[in-house]
Scaffold this motif. Structure first.
Motif, PDB file in Angstrom:
ATOM      1  N   ALA A 154      39.374  34.722  40.410  1.00  0.00           N
ATOM      2  CA  ALA A 154      40.760  34.353  40.689  1.00  0.00           C
ATOM      3  C   ALA A 154      41.469  33.862  39.433  1.00  0.00           C
ATOM      4  N   ALA A 155      40.757  33.146  38.568  1.00  0.00           N
ATOM      5  CA  ALA A 155      41.360  32.655  37.329  1.00  0.00           C
ATOM      6  C   ALA A 155      41.716  33.799  36.391  1.00  0.00           C
ATOM      7  N   ILE A 156      40.901  34.850  36.392  1.00  0.00           N
ATOM      8  CA  ILE A 156      41.160  36.000  35.519  1.00  0.00           C
ATOM      9  C   ILE A 156      42.241  36.902  36.095  1.00  0.00           C
ATOM     10  N   ALA A 157      42.115  37.203  37.397  1.00  0.00           N
ATOM     11  CA  ALA A 157      42.954  38.247  38.002  1.00  0.00           C
ATOM     12  C   ALA A 157      44.185  37.727  38.719  1.00  0.00           C
ATOM     13  N   GLY A 158      44.202  36.454  39.068  1.00  0.00           N
ATOM     14  CA  GLY A 158      45.368  35.898  39.740  1.00  0.00           C
ATOM     15  C   GLY A 158      45.331  36.049  41.248  1.00  0.00           C
ATOM     16  N   ALA A 159      46.428  35.636  41.876  1.00  0.00           N
ATOM     17  CA  ALA A 159      46.516  35.645  43.331  1.00  0.00           C
ATOM     18  C   ALA A 159      46.322  37.051  43.878  1.00  0.00           C
ATOM     19  N   GLY A 160      45.715  37.111  45.062  1.00  0.00           N
ATOM     20  CA  GLY A 160      45.495  38.401  45.700  1.00  0.00           C
ATOM     21  C   GLY A 160      44.220  39.098  45.275  1.00  0.00           C
ATOM     22  N   HIS A 161      43.391  38.419  44.515  1.00  0.00           N
ATOM     23  CA  HIS A 161      42.130  39.007  44.065  1.00  0.00           C
ATOM     24  C   HIS A 161      41.003  37.987  44.245  1.00  0.00           C
ATOM     25  N   PRO A 162      39.823  38.450  44.579  1.00  0.00           N
ATOM     26  CA  PRO A 162      39.448  39.825  44.907  1.00  0.00           C
ATOM     27  C   PRO A 162      39.908  40.201  46.308  1.00  0.00           C
ATOM     28  N   ALA A 163      39.983  41.502  46.590  1.00  0.00           N
ATOM     29  CA  ALA A 163      40.397  41.943  47.918  1.00  0.00           C
ATOM     30  C   ALA A 163      39.361  41.556  48.963  1.00  0.00           C
ATOM     31  N   CYS A 164      38.087  41.571  48.566  1.00  0.00           N
ATOM     32  CA  CYS A 164      37.032  41.218  49.508  1.00  0.00           C
ATOM     33  C   CYS A 164      35.824  40.679  48.766  1.00  0.00           C
TER      34      CYS A 164
END
Length: 286
Positions: A154-164
């Protein structure tokens, strides 16, 4: 109620898919024609979430699925996984191309990192982002990730990640309920339960105390103990299950779980018979 009508939104993707899907781990050990027929029957019954991985049978499972979905690709929410040993940026891109070729498709609906490896997550996620931009995958997620790993994603990819997050979850292994499941609930991440029946038949043996609880509830619903077990796991609205689909009989039984509506008292009985236990260090995996 049919399996097709028991759909829910798959995390942040916005896609509604069947809560009960079809797994393919060790599916290559079944007779190929039988496995293909089972997968197709699952699609007929609305089990449109098909899960696989490059690791399964060293690609054999993906090739079986390719045969099963010929002419029906648009019905399927198709998921595959990259091995951590291939999860550098370049390696992930190459692995995805090979999976697409074996599956005979132009895209995956979701692509997962099978478990945490030695390559930096930044590399794998950069590859996932490129694959999304190129239309090769429509979303991405992870498998076997504990809370600290999820925080890093989440820190790398931001909100909405991971999808599952695909994790081990069954009646006798409920460790994810302590921290991983709450994390996914807070972040809108879908949770996919693999091996949802466990690796032992003993919970479904009516001669045991646990088995008797399941059998009594199943009898009240004219269902099977395994159908009751699946519905217990699916009491969480963000949960999906992917039991293996290698025979038409088992696929039909899995799909039938959608018609079992457990009461609060029945859920409490199962919870008491299969206690989740205390939190412990490390996420259980197979």
């Amino acid at each position: 109620m049919t399996a097709a009508s028991t759909t829910r939104t798959f995390g942040p993707t916005g896609r509604r898919i069947a809560a009960i899907g079809q797994g393919s781990w060790k599916i290559e050990e079944a007779e190929a024609d039988s496995a293909v027929a089972a997968l197709r029957r699952g699609l007929d019954l609305g089990l449109n979430h098909i899960d696989t991985a490059e690791m399964y049978g060293s690609g054999a499972a993906e090739r079986i699925i390719a045969e099963a979905i010929v002419g029906r690709r648009d019905e399927v929410f198709l998921v595959s996984k990259v091995l951590p040993s291939n999860a550098s940026k370049r390696g992930t891109l190459a692995a995805c191309e090979k999976s697409l070729a074996r599956l005979r498709t132009d895209r995956l609906d979701c692509y997962l990192l099978h478990w945490r490896g030695t390559y930096p997550l930044e590399e794998t996620i950069a590859a996932f982002d490129q694959l999304v931009r190129d239309g090769k995958i429509l979303s991405w997620g992870v498998s076997n990730f504990d809370v600290a790993d999820l925080d890093e994603v989440a820190a790398i990819a931001g909100a909405g990640h991971p999808a599952c997050n695909q994790v081990l979850y069954h009646l006798r292994e409920r460790a994810i309920e302590h921290a991983v499941l709450p994390w996914c609930q807070r972040h809108g991440t879908a949770v996919v339960a693999y091996t949802p029946f466990g690796q032992s038949n003993s919970p479904f043996d009516a001669r045991t105390e646990q088995g008797r609880v399941l059998e009594q509830i199943a009898a009240a619903h004219r269902a099977t103990a395994r159908q009751v077990a699946l519905r217990f796991l699916l009491r969480h609205p963000e949960m999906f299950v992917i039991p293996k689909a290698s025979s038409i009989v088992h696929v039909a039984e899995n799909a039938g779980a959608a018609g079992v509506d457990l009461s609060a008292a029945e859920l409490a009985s199962i919870d008491a018979a299969f206690p989740r236990g205390r939190p412990r260090r490390g996420l259980p995996t197979i």
